[in-house]
Design a protein around this motif. Structure first.
Motif, PDB file in Angstrom:
ATOM      1  N   GLU A  30       0.764  -1.311  -0.224  1.00 24.81           N
ATOM      2  CA  GLU A  30       0.008   0.039   0.054  1.00 24.81           C
ATOM      3  C   GLU A  30       0.824   1.423   0.179  1.00 24.81           C
ATOM      4  N   ASP A  33       2.228   1.726  -3.442  1.00 28.21           N
ATOM      5  CA  ASP A  33       1.522   2.353  -4.296  1.00 28.21           C
ATOM      6  C   ASP A  33       1.102   3.370  -4.278  1.00 28.21           C
ATOM      7  N   GLU A  34       1.249   4.137  -2.950  1.00 30.75           N
ATOM      8  CA  GLU A  34       1.012   5.547  -2.803  1.00 30.75           C
ATOM      9  C   GLU A  34       2.125   6.324  -3.235  1.00 30.75           C
ATOM     10  N   VAL A  37       2.334   6.767  -6.853  1.00 29.69           N
ATOM     11  CA  VAL A  37       1.314   7.583  -7.657  1.00 29.69           C
ATOM     12  C   VAL A  37       1.864   9.114  -7.435  1.00 29.69           C
ATOM     13  N   ARG A  43       5.357   1.272  -8.922  1.00 30.65           N
ATOM     14  CA  ARG A  43       4.945   0.311  -7.852  1.00 30.65           C
ATOM     15  C   ARG A  43       6.231  -0.635  -7.652  1.00 30.65           C
TER      16      ARG A  43
END
Length: 158
Positions: A30, A33-34, A37, A43
């Motif tokens: 997670e 992923d952040e 972004v 990723r």
């Protein structure tokens, strides 16, 4: 939004707020992923770096070094001892060490008077709500993780 609950200390019988965490811990994936972004890194690349970060920190700290990561803070080892101490310096040896802890100090910025003005990982705009008392909490009860040893007691910046 961050949550707190009211706890009473047995030592002095006074009441304090204690932070409460809820839900499952955010995973490496997670976070990767952040990060992907908000950056130009994929990723997969972000995950690969994060997956190996602990091993690299451990290697450097095992050499007696501190590790400072810009924008995050400084990591270092401290030794723990089973005994309270020994009467003379000559009696001190590595055999007294029975454990190691990882310590972390968030990165800070200081003003010209050498006073801490900001800590990189401490959000100064935290909105605190009492656990189980907010209209937006969806009827939360104390079934969440109660912070325990990970909860913040007192002023963490003091």
């Amino acid at each position: 939004m961050a949550f707190f609950k009211r706890i009473q200390k047995k030592v002095n019988n006074l009441w304090y707020p204690q932070s409460v965490t809820w839900g499952k811990a955010v995973t490496t994936r997670e976070v990767a992923d952040e990060l992907s972004v908000i950056s130009t890194v994929t990723r997969g690349d972000t995950y690969a770096v994060m997956e190996n970060l602990g091993r690299v920190l451990s290697s450097y700290m095992g050499q007696g070094r501190t590790v400072k990561i810009d924008g995050v803070g400084t990591f270092y080892y401290t030794a723990t001892s089973a005994k309270r101490g020994v009467p003379t310096a000559e009696e001190v040896s590595a055999s007294l060490i029975n454990g190691v802890r990882v310590r972390f100090l968030p990165e800070v910025e200081r003003n010209s008077g050498n006073q801490v003005t900001t800590r990189s990982m401490v959000n100064t705009k935290i909105v605190w709500e009492e656990w189980g008392k907010t209209a937006t909490s969806g009827g939360n009860t104390d079934s969440g993780n109660a912070g325990g040893d990970g909860g913040i007691e007192g002023d963490p910046l003091g």
